[in-house]
Design an enzyme around this catalytic site. Structure first.
Site, short mmCIF file in Angstrom:
data_model
loop_
_atom_site.label_atom_id
_atom_site.label_comp_id
_atom_site.label_asym_id
_atom_site.label_seq_id
_atom_site.Cartn_x
_atom_site.Cartn_y
_atom_site.Cartn_z
N TRP A 29 0.83 -1.21 0.00
CA TRP A 29 0.00 0.00 0.00
C TRP A 29 0.86 1.25 0.00
CZ3 TRP A 29 -5.33 -0.67 2.32
CH2 TRP A 29 -6.07 0.50 2.31
N ARG A 38 -5.31 -1.66 -7.37
CA ARG A 38 -5.47 -2.59 -6.26
C ARG A 38 -6.83 -3.27 -6.21
NH1 ARG A 38 -0.22 -3.56 -5.53
NH2 ARG A 38 0.93 -1.61 -5.22
#
Lengths: 301, 301, 301, 301
Positions: free
Chosen positions: C110, C223
């Site tokens: 992330w 993502r």
């Protein structure tokens, strides 16, 4: 002529002194080093320095200990894979530093690309030169009648003459007054940081601009695009040629996947699938707006 | 030993092939190229590439056509001026690319410096090596009793032995199980992207890290600081030495203005003025909190 | 259960106190404020704050004095236009702040999205909780046999049991030892900043993450994609739902142009044109590699 | 007057419609929302939106579940600590969006702060207004005789009149010609993207500018500084006042540690220590250059 004899001499002297290095050398880029590629009437692009080459992209992608390349064809395949799958970080491992001379209104568009390093000639500190961009006849274009932010055909005859005269006269008068205001002969002389406000946006400025290859390609995709303003596009075009010599494999992948490619929406992909099945799709049956449909047809041909 | 014979051979081969370039060459940096400087028990820092030198900083600050340097002493003065007045953009014109091998918990601190380019070894794609950071005895420190996020004296005797044994055993067991889970002998084999979750944060990873000199110095100021965690500080220290060889004038200015300098608050400056006048200032009369006063006294001596 | 009663009470108290504001309010987002949306076995996503809505995108694009919207349908058209033409700055004018609890190995992926603000829970300062991600049976996947960085079918029977036991046992043992090492009962106690290195990457951490809408959508495109690792995709999916409620028009355009769309290369576009003309194009006649062709066929259907 | 009656009416309408929100509300900021604070002769700063307050800084620093504040005095202490120790990320958790009208030459300085989001009024798409910055008499300053990039005393008498007349006449003539060139009455009309190049740098532009509190404070430190050009400093001053109302504790810490503080070099600290011991230090014995010594004396008083 963009360079004075002194400047040219400085550049020639740099070009005549090759040195030994253990770093990666990109032969195609060495030949561009320091050379001023002319752009517009007084501008240029010069490569001041660079880091990396095609192999360096692969080396970083593999986090390798050595040169990172098994063979050129392997590298090309990997570079195409990385480009296709939007892996941006390996391309960030190459860097280029350019010296650019460009009109202020072009500089203001250019600077909107934030992920870059910039040192601009300071008009607070120094006096700007009397150099203004005056469009060549075929670049003196009318407002587009269909696109609010585009341009149409070149102005003609009388009107073209009138516009050129205006641009030249206003530039010269403003610069004369700039000089008059900052002069300290027989007067105090206005601060340079204030006097510069009298100069129109076609005056030339210059800067050092340093950027990584990923962000450079992003810049080129937007600014070498046919929708970009002509005056920034010619800079992008000049940089495209330099980049093609610097990282040939990366540039080729960029041409295929970015410049020559297109992003289709879910709706557009649906139309493509139907058209391949032989269906006659129209704007009405496409689900797209008129603008989208027109752009879609341009892509699909 | 951080490098295998194969890796060392690849590096040696690169170091034996100097090439001609027209770019700026920093002799102090050439000698570091590719050499792996050991850090901690299995880590290292290697310079993979660099761009620019002290003169390049001045060249950019002057937006000059040539090398940008009149004389070395002029350049030093300009660099000190730029550093003192927080002119960051000329320092951004130098760039360095490092290959770093480091424990994951160090990598997690390091990555918080966002203005840099990173390619990390992928544990989704590849299998990590069995290499874990185990602190040397003098780095096996107790929790600080005064500073919630610091450490105190080294652990001693029994306790030190116990901790070392735990760290080693847990690392080995977790790695054994990592291998057992991904093995495809007689079983399907767990996906690597999942198996890696079993590995403790002292396992080594590696990455390519590219950063401009301004952001590098900012990193070094924070991470070579005595308050930084020891395990990242040793990397910063190694990079400090490299940087001192690469851009000696910039590094010297950095040492004087940043590493050896201090920012004093308005209150602190007021105290300094009073103290110079001969006044005996105490924490009570300083207007500072106890923490601020303690830090102030450390600076003022 | 991700929240303790105390934490839930704090959140409930915040949710019970609406206040007056003159700012733009996005009703669809107000309902998400503070609520912890569970993700994985112990994680969550909570909206802590937000700025802007669909109208704010248009207001910025028009640099308008008032609300910036003539009508909802006008706004939708403008938003679609901006998205289609990669005008990113108006989308940057919306911002969201999330509180996320997530396993460390997910956090490490992330954080690679650099254009965001992050405050992570400090394991130098604080003691981490005993909470580890243990995959649900259907997420316990084998290594893909075709894709080096993907996963295949779920593990079965014996092997699944064995892997689960390993993950649980190693997590518990490492955490027991973490506690034992930092304990100051009858010993000095290891520094927290060191002890954390014994914790495997499936331990949960948490952070505040603040990002603008343009960069959020970029994050979601990568993502929430089917190629992203499942464990980060479920976070992206949760955020997709929140975003759809926050800026419905922007999210719809995002779904059409980004998530549901595809970028075709020059070669691929050429094939599409030939296929629409009725030509039977094969991998051989396409000029694409096998990998590209397979991906192309997936898009074209 | 910066606003037309229509624009004022739009703003008034927004100010009259408070809505319920569950978000953090900063009362001191609500009163600034939408109000145009006049700057220079035609410019302004308006708060369009904001996120967070002092408590939000602490909440993020603590990664807390609730409001993140035990007591106001605790929060103040924490904020001072974070500011003193250069912890920037908690300050990044507050965000502000401003609408600014400013001369182009000011905009060009401003945009150099890259970590911000900007939407500028497009002179490719729209026609700029006839509004130019003409300095007030006391801002019409001479070039500094000691500082190459500064200004000295105000111009006087004849010279001041002459300069004002030049600035006004050139602005009006250039704008007249701008209008004449883009007019489509009886001619094609020059493209707007070209015609704008005739406009001097004191013409006003406007933009939406969104920035986090950390980067805002960095901007304010550099631009509200006495060495900044007056014309950008007045904008920074206006934003300082707004910020003081928005996040009073953070602003106070900023004033103490940044605006009112100073960074002393290692050499300067050494001099301070000697001076506190009673030594009479001179420039010669200080080891500083003349420039450094002069700046040091200004700080030490």
């Amino acid at each position: 002529m963009p360079l004075t004899p002194d400047q040219q001499a400085e550049i020639d002297s740099l070009r005549s002194q090759p040195q030994d290095t253990l770093r990666t050398v990109a032969p195609g880029m060495e030949k561009h080093l320091y050379t001023a590629h002319p752009v517009l009437d007084h501008g240029f692009v010069r490569v001041v320095d660079y880091m990396g080459d095609d192999a360096a992209i692969c080396q970083a992608a593999r986090v390798s200990y050595g040169k990172g390349t098994k063979s050129v064809s392997n590298d090309e395949g990997l570079i195409r894979y990385l480009m296709r799958h939007w892996h941006s970080t390996p391309f960030e491992m190459c860097e280029v530093k350019l010296h650019v001379k460009l009109p202020v209104f072009v500089a203001r568009q250019w600077i909107r690309h934030r992920t870059a390093n910039v040192n601009e000639y300071s008009a607070r500190y120094s006096i700007l030169d009397r150099e203004f961009y005056i469009p060549a006849p075929d670049a003196l274009a009318a407002q587009s009648t269909t696109n609010n932010q585009g341009r149409g055909a070149a102005l003609e005859g009388e009107e073209a003459d009138r516009v050129l005269r205006i641009l030249q006269d206003d530039a010269m008068r403003c610069y004369d007054n700039y000089e008059a205001m900052i002069s300290d002969e027989g007067q105090q002389g206005l601060a340079r940081e204030l006097a510069r406000m009298n100069l129109p946006a076609n005056i030339y400025t210059q800067w050092y601009w340093k950027v990584d290859l990923h962000n450079l390609l992003h810049f080129l995709r937007l600014r070498a695009d046919t929708h970009a303003q002509y005056e920034i596009r010619v800079y992008a075009d000049a940089i495209c040629k330099i980049t093609a010599d610097w990282v040939p494999a990366a540039y080729k992948a960029f041409e295929d996947y970015r410049m020559g490619g297109a992003t289709l929406s879910a709706r557009a992909l649906d139309c493509v699938r139907r058209m391949i099945q032989g269906e006659e799709v129209t704007q009405e049956s496409s689900g797209m707006s008129k603008g989208e449909w027109r752009e879609f047809k341009e892509v699909i041909g």
